[in-house]
Scaffold this active site. Structure first.
Site, PDB file in Angstrom:
ATOM      1  N   SER A 121     -13.370  12.606  16.128  1.00  0.00           N
ATOM      2  CA  SER A 121     -12.698  13.051  17.439  1.00  0.00           C
ATOM      3  C   SER A 121     -11.700  12.081  18.351  1.00  0.00           C
ATOM      4  O   SER A 121     -10.849  11.911  17.729  1.00  0.00           O
ATOM      5  CB  SER A 121     -13.861  13.406  18.252  1.00  0.00           C
ATOM      6  OG  SER A 121     -13.482  14.154  19.543  1.00  0.00           O
ATOM      7  N   HIS A 122     -12.208  11.544  19.348  1.00  0.00           N
ATOM      8  CA  HIS A 122     -11.291  10.784  20.144  1.00  0.00           C
ATOM      9  C   HIS A 122     -11.538   9.235  19.912  1.00  0.00           C
ATOM     10  O   HIS A 122     -10.676   8.579  20.282  1.00  0.00           O
ATOM     11  CB  HIS A 122     -11.932  11.068  21.715  1.00  0.00           C
ATOM     12  CG  HIS A 122     -13.020  10.736  21.735  1.00  0.00           C
ATOM     13  ND1 HIS A 122     -14.025  11.533  21.291  1.00  0.00           N
ATOM     14  CD2 HIS A 122     -13.887   9.334  22.272  1.00  0.00           C
ATOM     15  CE1 HIS A 122     -15.354  11.177  21.724  1.00  0.00           C
ATOM     16  NE2 HIS A 122     -15.184   9.927  22.181  1.00  0.00           N
ATOM     17  N   ASP A 287      -6.974  15.734  21.945  1.00  0.00           N
ATOM     18  CA  ASP A 287      -7.504  14.629  21.296  1.00  0.00           C
ATOM     19  C   ASP A 287      -7.589  14.598  19.711  1.00  0.00           C
ATOM     20  O   ASP A 287      -6.831  15.670  19.060  1.00  0.00           O
ATOM     21  CB  ASP A 287      -9.138  14.382  21.755  1.00  0.00           C
ATOM     22  CG  ASP A 287     -10.263  15.456  21.049  1.00  0.00           C
ATOM     23  OD1 ASP A 287      -9.695  16.562  20.858  1.00  0.00           O
ATOM     24  OD2 ASP A 287     -11.214  15.055  20.904  1.00  0.00           O
ATOM     25  N   ASP A 289      -9.307  15.692  17.192  1.00  0.00           N
ATOM     26  CA  ASP A 289      -9.823  16.953  16.437  1.00  0.00           C
ATOM     27  C   ASP A 289      -9.653  18.227  17.302  1.00  0.00           C
ATOM     28  O   ASP A 289      -9.898  19.175  16.909  1.00  0.00           O
ATOM     29  CB  ASP A 289     -11.373  17.037  16.099  1.00  0.00           C
ATOM     30  CG  ASP A 289     -12.157  16.735  17.079  1.00  0.00           C
ATOM     31  OD1 ASP A 289     -11.720  16.196  18.334  1.00  0.00           O
ATOM     32  OD2 ASP A 289     -13.258  16.893  17.013  1.00  0.00           O
ATOM     33  N   ASP A 291     -10.181  19.319  20.217  1.00  0.00           N
ATOM     34  CA  ASP A 291     -11.340  20.313  21.033  1.00  0.00           C
ATOM     35  C   ASP A 291     -11.186  19.534  22.487  1.00  0.00           C
ATOM     36  O   ASP A 291     -11.938  20.534  23.340  1.00  0.00           O
ATOM     37  CB  ASP A 291     -12.528  20.115  20.443  1.00  0.00           C
ATOM     38  CG  ASP A 291     -13.342  18.601  20.215  1.00  0.00           C
ATOM     39  OD1 ASP A 291     -12.365  17.677  20.672  1.00  0.00           O
ATOM     40  OD2 ASP A 291     -14.462  18.615  19.636  1.00  0.00           O
ATOM     41  N   ARG A 292     -10.496  18.638  22.782  1.00  0.00           N
ATOM     42  CA  ARG A 292     -10.366  18.250  24.231  1.00  0.00           C
ATOM     43  C   ARG A 292      -9.292  18.429  24.736  1.00  0.00           C
ATOM     44  O   ARG A 292      -8.148  18.736  23.978  1.00  0.00           O
ATOM     45  CB  ARG A 292     -10.773  16.838  24.357  1.00  0.00           C
ATOM     46  CG  ARG A 292     -12.096  16.563  23.943  1.00  0.00           C
ATOM     47  CD  ARG A 292     -12.175  14.584  24.354  1.00  0.00           C
ATOM     48  NE  ARG A 292     -13.311  14.400  23.851  1.00  0.00           N
ATOM     49  CZ  ARG A 292     -14.124  13.203  24.362  1.00  0.00           C
ATOM     50  NH1 ARG A 292     -13.438  12.676  25.262  1.00  0.00           N
ATOM     51  NH2 ARG A 292     -15.349  13.133  23.917  1.00  0.00           N
ATOM     52  N   LYS A 386     -15.741  23.541  21.774  1.00  0.00           N
ATOM     53  CA  LYS A 386     -14.698  23.282  22.796  1.00  0.00           C
ATOM     54  C   LYS A 386     -13.394  23.381  22.094  1.00  0.00           C
ATOM     55  O   LYS A 386     -13.092  23.180  21.023  1.00  0.00           O
ATOM     56  CB  LYS A 386     -14.753  22.000  23.584  1.00  0.00           C
ATOM     57  CG  LYS A 386     -14.713  20.606  22.931  1.00  0.00           C
ATOM     58  CD  LYS A 386     -15.397  19.625  23.767  1.00  0.00           C
ATOM     59  CE  LYS A 386     -15.140  18.239  23.041  1.00  0.00           C
ATOM     60  NZ  LYS A 386     -16.500  17.565  22.694  1.00  0.00           N
TER      61      LYS A 386
HETATM   62  C1  VG1 Z   1     -18.859  12.048  24.324  1.00  0.00           C
HETATM   63  C2  VG1 Z   1     -18.583  12.781  25.660  1.00  0.00           C
HETATM   64  C3  VG1 Z   1     -19.589  14.195  25.704  1.00  0.00           C
HETATM   65  C4  VG1 Z   1     -18.904  15.008  23.973  1.00  0.00           C
HETATM   66  C5  VG1 Z   1     -18.896  14.094  22.838  1.00  0.00           C
HETATM   67  C6  VG1 Z   1     -18.177  14.693  21.806  1.00  0.00           C
HETATM   68  O1  VG1 Z   1     -20.303  11.791  24.109  1.00  0.00           O
HETATM   69  O2  VG1 Z   1     -19.280  12.217  26.859  1.00  0.00           O
HETATM   70  O3  VG1 Z   1     -19.246  15.155  26.481  1.00  0.00           O
HETATM   71  O4  VG1 Z   1     -19.626  16.284  23.889  1.00  0.00           O
HETATM   72  O5  VG1 Z   1     -18.223  12.724  23.227  1.00  0.00           O
HETATM   73  O6  VG1 Z   1     -16.602  14.822  22.059  1.00  0.00           O
HETATM   74  P1  VG1 Z   1     -20.862  10.274  24.371  1.00  0.00           P
HETATM   75  O7  VG1 Z   1     -22.217  10.589  23.771  1.00  0.00           O
HETATM   76  O8  VG1 Z   1     -20.160   9.469  23.820  1.00  0.00           O
HETATM   77  O9  VG1 Z   1     -20.965  10.356  25.866  1.00  0.00           O
HETATM   78  V1  VG1 Z   1     -15.633  14.933  20.977  1.00  0.00           V
HETATM   79  O10 VG1 Z   1     -14.091  15.294  21.463  1.00  0.00           O
HETATM   80  O11 VG1 Z   1     -16.436  14.844  19.748  1.00  0.00           O
HETATM   81  O12 VG1 Z   1     -15.637  15.774  20.079  1.00  0.00           O
HETATM   82 CO    CO Z   2     -13.069  15.792  20.049  1.00  0.00          CO
END
Ligand code: VG1
Ligand code: CO
Length: 553
Positions: A121-122, A287, A289, A291-292, A386
């Site tokens: 992801s991010h 982001d 992937d 989803d954000r 998302k």
């Molecule tokens: C973080 C965010 C959470 C989100 C997760 C996955 O988790 O706080 O809200 O669902 O990332 O996002 P954490 O445990 O680091 O707080 V991402 O865009 O995978 O896909």
């Molecule tokens: Co993501």
């Protein structure tokens, strides 16, 4: 080569467990250097397959990732293992690429058994960056905890994995069409068309096209990540925005060395443009992937918690939500702005633990239509993840049919509902032992906090959030420490479940203000006293040995 079960081409490889393959908030995330150890990925994939019921054999699996470094290698391994497991068919994104929302869309559209998404992801990518893998179920959403726990148990006892011996060179991920690995059919798909069709069925594309044709300008920053091809096709080719409206749209294996995280800190270039004389009418980013999402007006980055509330308040203006919302769900640390809208609309608002997997049951049971998290995540019942581009088009739809700018929509929302000042302070790469001790000690003194006064604030409730799923009654404990004050202000603290270095402490701060004369306040200023209280209660600076958070959003 060892021949297994009489099937030529399937090898059985002896292996031993790796420690700590426990999926976090969103699957298993580790450094590429960890994932590329011999057998590491294979063990986890086999643990996924071992946790599946027998009817998964003969079914269809979806596989794709965000295109980061190691994506292709991992996908070829997974295809060979899927064949050995006995899947009849795998749908894989062209070039191995599927955004997370597109993967969810493809799983649903093809009634697949499930999917494997490769993404961190991010988190930054590249040889020294992060990699990740997660399993999604047939509804298109992340596997619930019962399944991720079962996968983890398998990782702890695994002794063998099964893999086809087909040569990697024979696996062509770049040509659309089909080929076989042993008895398994592989179909290389272009998910952009399906995804674009889905969005067209949700939103008023004609209204957006008209607005853009009449000169409305926008900038979508794909952050060199996977939303690029989707955004370019939809925003430029279909909705008619001028070429160049979507920037950084070529997915790169290392995201250009940047952090593909759409917040004002990491998408600072977009924010600077939106704060300048050359600002277009609308700015957005997504982001790693896709989803954000971050929505940016002129001199205004919309707080994700506000974005959820605003989308909910205006949802009836979007064709797919014309009949209204069934309910709203937000993660616990997300501000209560959406709760006020739900109350106004007379619909329920659910509070879930952090992570999209907790929304799946509510969406499947028809209890909610919109979901959101403070971490720049918004989505609806159209899929089970998302969805960054969806959120951006939702805003464009609202702007097109109301004729109001981002800033107007936000300000009018505050006037009607009041403003929830909100900020998240992250302390990254804290020594794990110190972070765990901080949380443990805080947990131990929660009982004594209730009734205590700190300056203008009195503690009304202090607990470690527990969630009982209203659909299957499963219970998730220890989902974050909440300190709620008598005026509704909140401090929430939890440790991240997606980081790969030490621990990350997240401190979430929220204060509600009904008085519009105070809306002009700077967010950090509005939260100053709460920030100090958080530190005095949890001794953050002293215990983390950090005078300041590393990231403030
Ligand atoms: C973080 C965010 C959470 C989100 C997760 C996955 O988790 O706080 O809200 O669902 O990332 O996002 P954490 O445990 O680091 O707080 V991402 O865009 O995978 O896909
Ligand atoms: Co993501």
């Amino acid at each position: 080569m060892i021949v297994f079960g009489g099937v030529m081409g399937i090898c059985v490889v002896n292996t031993t467990p790796f420690a700590g393959q426990k999926p976090g908030t969103s699957g298993l995330r580790k450094k590429v250097t960890v994932f590329s150890q011999a057998g590491y990925l294979e063990n986890f994939v086999q643990a996924i397959f071992n946790s599946l019921p027998a009817d998964s054999k003969g079914s269809t699996l979806v596989v794709g990732g965000d295109g980061r470094y190691y994506n292709r290698v991992a996908i070829k391994t997974i295809l060979k293992m899927a064949s050995a497991h006995g899947f009849a068919k795998v749908l894989v994104g062209r070039g191995g690429i599927l955004s997370t929302p597109a993967a969810s869309c493809v799983i649903r559209k093809n009634a697949a058994y499930g999917g494997i998404i490769l993404s961190a992801s991010h988190n930054p990518g590249g040889v020294d960056g992060d990699f990740g893998i997660k399993y999604n179920i047939s509804n298109g959403g992340p596997a619930p905890e019962s399944i991720t726990n079962a996968i983890y148990e398998h990782t702890e006892s695994i002794s063998q994995y099964y893999i086809s011996d087909v040569a990697d060179e024979l696996i062509d991920l770049d040509t659309l069409g089909t080929f076989k690995i042993d008895n398994m059919l592989v179909e290389v798909v272009d998910s952009v068309a399906d995804y674009a069709d889905m969005l067209e069925s949700i939103f008023d594309f004609d209204a957006i096209k008209k607005m853009i044709a009449s000169g409305f300008s926008l900038r979508f920053d794909a952050m060199s990540a996977v939303s690029g091809p989707y955004a370019k096709r939809i925003i430029e080719d279909i909705l008619g925005a001028p070429k160049g409206s979507v920037v950084n749209c070529e997915p790169k294996e290392d995201f250009g060395g940047l952090h593909p995280d759409p917040n004002p800190v990491n998408a600072s270039e977009l924010v600077a443009i939106m704060n300048s004389e050359q600002a277009p009418d609308f700015g957005a980013a997504s982001d790693g992937d896709a989803d954000r999402n971050m929505i940016v007006g002129k001199n205004l980055a919309v707080a994700p918690s506000d974005s959820l509330a605003i989308l909910a308040a205006h949802a009836k203006l979007v064709p797919a939500y014309r009949d209204g919302l069934l309910g709203i769900a937000r993660s616990m640390p997300t501000s209560t702005a959406a709760d006020r809208v739900a109350k106004h609309l007379g619909i329920p608002c659910y509070e879930t633990p952090t992570g999209w997997k907790f929304f799946g049951n509510l969406l499947d049971a028809g209890k909610v239509t919109l979901c959101g998290e403070e971490s720049y995540g918004t989505g609806s019942n159209h899929i089970r993840e998302k969805d960054g581009v969806w959120a951006v088009i939702f805003w464009l739809n609202l702007i097109a049919v109301t004729g109001k700018s981002v800033n107007q929509l936000v300000f009018e929302h505050w006037l009607q509902f009041g403003r929830n000042f909100y900020s998240r302070h992250d302390y990254e790469a804290v020594e794990s032992a110190a972070a765990n001790k901080l949380v443990e000690d805080l947990r131990a003194k929660l009982g004594q906090l209730v009734g205590q006064q700190f300056g203008n604030y009195t503690v009304a409730l202090a607990d470690d959030f527990s969630y009982t799923d209203p659909v299957d009654n499963s219970v998730s404990h220890k989902q974050g420490i909440r300190i709620i004050f008598s005026d509704g202000s909140r401090i929430v603290m939890r440790l991240s479940g997606t980081g790969t270095e030490g621990a990350t402490l997240r401190v979430y701060l929220e204060k509600y203000e009904a008085d519009s004369k105070k809306f002009g306040l700077d967010t950090q200023e509005a939260l100053r006293e709460l920030i100090e209280i958080a530190d005095s209660i949890a001794e953050i600076k002293q215990r983390t040995n950090m005078p300041e958070p590393t990231v403030v959003t």
